[in-house]
Scaffold this motif. Structure first.
Motif, short mmCIF file in Angstrom:
data_model
loop_
_atom_site.label_atom_id
_atom_site.label_comp_id
_atom_site.label_asym_id
_atom_site.label_seq_id
_atom_site.Cartn_x
_atom_site.Cartn_y
_atom_site.Cartn_z
N UNK A 168 28.42 15.21 -31.73
CA UNK A 168 28.92 16.02 -29.82
C UNK A 168 28.05 16.31 -29.17
N UNK A 169 28.74 15.65 -27.60
CA UNK A 169 27.27 16.22 -26.33
C UNK A 169 28.07 17.96 -26.46
N UNK A 170 27.33 17.97 -24.86
CA UNK A 170 27.77 19.38 -24.71
C UNK A 170 29.20 19.94 -24.38
N UNK A 171 30.03 18.94 -24.60
CA UNK A 171 31.40 19.47 -24.30
C UNK A 171 32.44 18.89 -25.47
N UNK A 172 31.80 19.34 -26.77
CA UNK A 172 32.51 18.69 -27.54
C UNK A 172 32.61 17.54 -28.15
N UNK A 173 32.69 16.88 -26.99
CA UNK A 173 32.98 14.94 -26.67
C UNK A 173 32.15 14.62 -28.52
N UNK A 174 33.44 14.03 -29.17
CA UNK A 174 32.69 13.26 -30.39
C UNK A 174 32.23 11.93 -30.09
N UNK A 175 30.74 11.41 -30.02
CA UNK A 175 29.77 10.44 -29.84
C UNK A 175 29.65 9.77 -31.07
N UNK A 176 29.64 10.01 -32.72
CA UNK A 176 29.43 9.55 -33.50
C UNK A 176 30.32 10.50 -34.48
N UNK A 177 30.17 9.26 -35.75
CA UNK A 177 31.39 10.37 -36.95
C UNK A 177 30.98 9.22 -38.40
N UNK A 178 31.08 10.00 -39.99
CA UNK A 178 30.53 9.17 -40.37
C UNK A 178 32.40 8.58 -41.59
N UNK A 179 31.89 8.68 -42.41
CA UNK A 179 33.27 8.66 -43.42
C UNK A 179 33.47 10.20 -43.57
N UNK A 180 33.14 11.34 -44.28
CA UNK A 180 33.38 12.36 -45.04
C UNK A 180 34.17 12.97 -43.50
N UNK A 181 33.56 12.86 -42.25
CA UNK A 181 34.37 13.36 -40.68
C UNK A 181 35.91 12.55 -40.92
N UNK B 261 37.68 10.70 -43.32
CA UNK B 261 39.14 11.59 -44.05
C UNK B 261 39.34 12.47 -43.74
N UNK B 262 38.87 13.05 -43.21
CA UNK B 262 39.50 14.19 -43.12
C UNK B 262 40.73 14.30 -41.97
N UNK B 263 40.10 13.67 -40.96
CA UNK B 263 41.33 13.21 -39.77
C UNK B 263 41.87 12.25 -39.45
N UNK B 264 42.48 12.34 -40.81
CA UNK B 264 43.38 11.09 -41.58
C UNK B 264 44.51 11.64 -41.05
N UNK B 265 45.65 10.77 -40.91
CA UNK B 265 46.49 11.62 -40.09
C UNK B 265 47.34 11.53 -38.74
N UNK B 266 45.23 11.86 -37.76
CA UNK B 266 46.21 12.60 -37.25
C UNK B 266 46.67 11.84 -35.44
N UNK B 267 47.45 12.58 -34.80
CA UNK B 267 48.36 11.74 -33.48
C UNK B 267 46.79 11.05 -32.86
N UNK B 268 47.46 9.50 -32.12
CA UNK B 268 46.69 8.32 -31.74
C UNK B 268 46.14 9.82 -30.21
N UNK B 269 46.81 10.59 -29.88
CA UNK B 269 46.87 10.55 -28.74
C UNK B 269 45.35 11.97 -28.39
N UNK B 270 45.43 12.74 -29.90
CA UNK B 270 43.67 13.32 -30.07
C UNK B 270 42.62 12.26 -30.51
N UNK B 271 43.11 11.04 -30.53
CA UNK B 271 41.92 10.07 -30.89
C UNK B 271 40.88 9.96 -29.73
N UNK B 272 42.16 9.17 -28.41
CA UNK B 272 41.69 8.55 -27.79
C UNK B 272 41.48 9.11 -26.64
N UNK B 273 41.05 9.00 -25.35
CA UNK B 273 39.86 7.28 -25.62
C UNK B 273 38.74 7.82 -26.67
N UNK B 274 38.61 9.33 -26.20
CA UNK B 274 37.06 9.74 -27.39
C UNK B 274 37.21 11.18 -27.45
N UNK B 275 37.53 11.13 -29.43
CA UNK B 275 37.91 12.70 -29.35
C UNK B 275 37.79 13.57 -29.15
N UNK B 276 37.27 14.49 -29.23
CA UNK B 276 36.75 16.36 -28.83
C UNK B 276 36.70 16.84 -30.04
#
Length: 271
Positions: A118-131, A133-148
């Motif tokens: 993450x960067x200084x404002x917690x925007x997710x810049x990279x994530x692995x398969x474990x993350x 997996x935990x994000x499965x099923x979350x709505x698109x508006x929380x995942x784009x343009x960049x998840x926080x």
């Protein structure tokens, strides 16, 4: 000549006020700062009141002794009439290819356990398969343009309804953000804090005990996935002695399984 003197005095007063604000924030006296910076309390007082213009070296030395974040060190230099000392290289710049590749290898190597950058404002810049997996099923508006990461954790349509100890974990995250706001003069971070702190807190059945109580060694994140409650301990890593604003503001968060059941589940699920 008068205009030049006036401009110089204004510049000195501007950086002096900023330095004083950082000193007060760090709860350090002028004398203590002077001792740390190999200066005198009189000179520190003159700088803070605008009676003396600090050299570029002195600005950097005082900023270091006050543990001023790198971005704000550049702001101090600008206020003193000097050019910024630290570059701010975009993360996708070719010069940071090795850094990006290294972080990707690091979080992939942590699998099957979750890890993200993450960067200084917690925007997710990279994530692995474990993350992922935990994000499965979350709505698109929380995942784009960049998840926080903070929105993902605390939004009522995000992970919040799945967090079994949400009130405790929410309190931990908000306190973490408050500490960062106290260290950084960051309007975007404060705006994010005000946003996520205002989210309604869904009822997640908080207070339910796990089937087999575990003596946790730190506050766990207890997260439901596919009908099972997984338990993690969060660890955050940053880079030592960074020389670039972008690099200084990067953080790698890893979620360490906090009980044997979580270890077993992740090893069988992410394969």
């Amino acid at each position: 000549m008068t205009a030049l003197v006036s401009a110089t005095a204004s510049t000195a007063q501007g950086v002096g006020q900023l330095l004083r604000a950082w000193r007060v924030r760090r709860r350090i006296s002028q004398l203590e700062l002077a001792l740390r910076a190999d200066s005198s309390a009189r000179h520190i007082s003159f700088i803070e009141t605008g009676r003396a213009r600090p050299s570029e070296e002195m600005v950097l030395r005082l900023a270091e002794r006050l543990d001023v974040p790198m971005r704000e060190r550049n702001a101090l230099l600008l206020a003193a009439g000097y050019a910024p000392h630290y570059p701010e290289t975009p993360l996708d710049d070719p010069s940071l290819d090795a850094l990006r590749a290294g972080m990707e290898r690091l979080i992939r190597g942590y699998e099957p356990y979750p890890a993200l950058v993450v960067d200084a404002t917690y925007d997710v810049l990279a994530a692995n398969r474990g993350i992922l997996m935990l994000m499965e099923g979350l709505p698109e508006h929380l995942l784009t343009p960049r998840p926080n990461a903070m929105r993902l954790a605390l939004h009522p349509e995000g992970l919040a309804p799945r967090i079994r100890n949400l009130r405790e974990w929410r309190g931990h995250l908000l306190e973490q953000m408050q500490r960062q706001i106290a260290l950084h003069r960051s309007p975007p971070l404060r705006a994010l804090y005000e946003e996520v702190a205002a989210y309604p807190v869904p009822d997640t059945g908080a207070g339910q005990e796990p089937d087999e109580p575990v003596p946790y060694f730190a506050l766990p994140l207890m997260l439901e996935h596919e009908g099972r409650t997984l338990s993690f301990i969060s660890s955050i890593s940053t880079f030592n002695t960074p020389m670039d604003v972008t690099v200084a503001e990067l953080a790698i968060e890893t979620l360490l399984p906090a009980d044997p059941a979580t270890v077993k589940y992740l090893q069988t699920f992410v394969s």
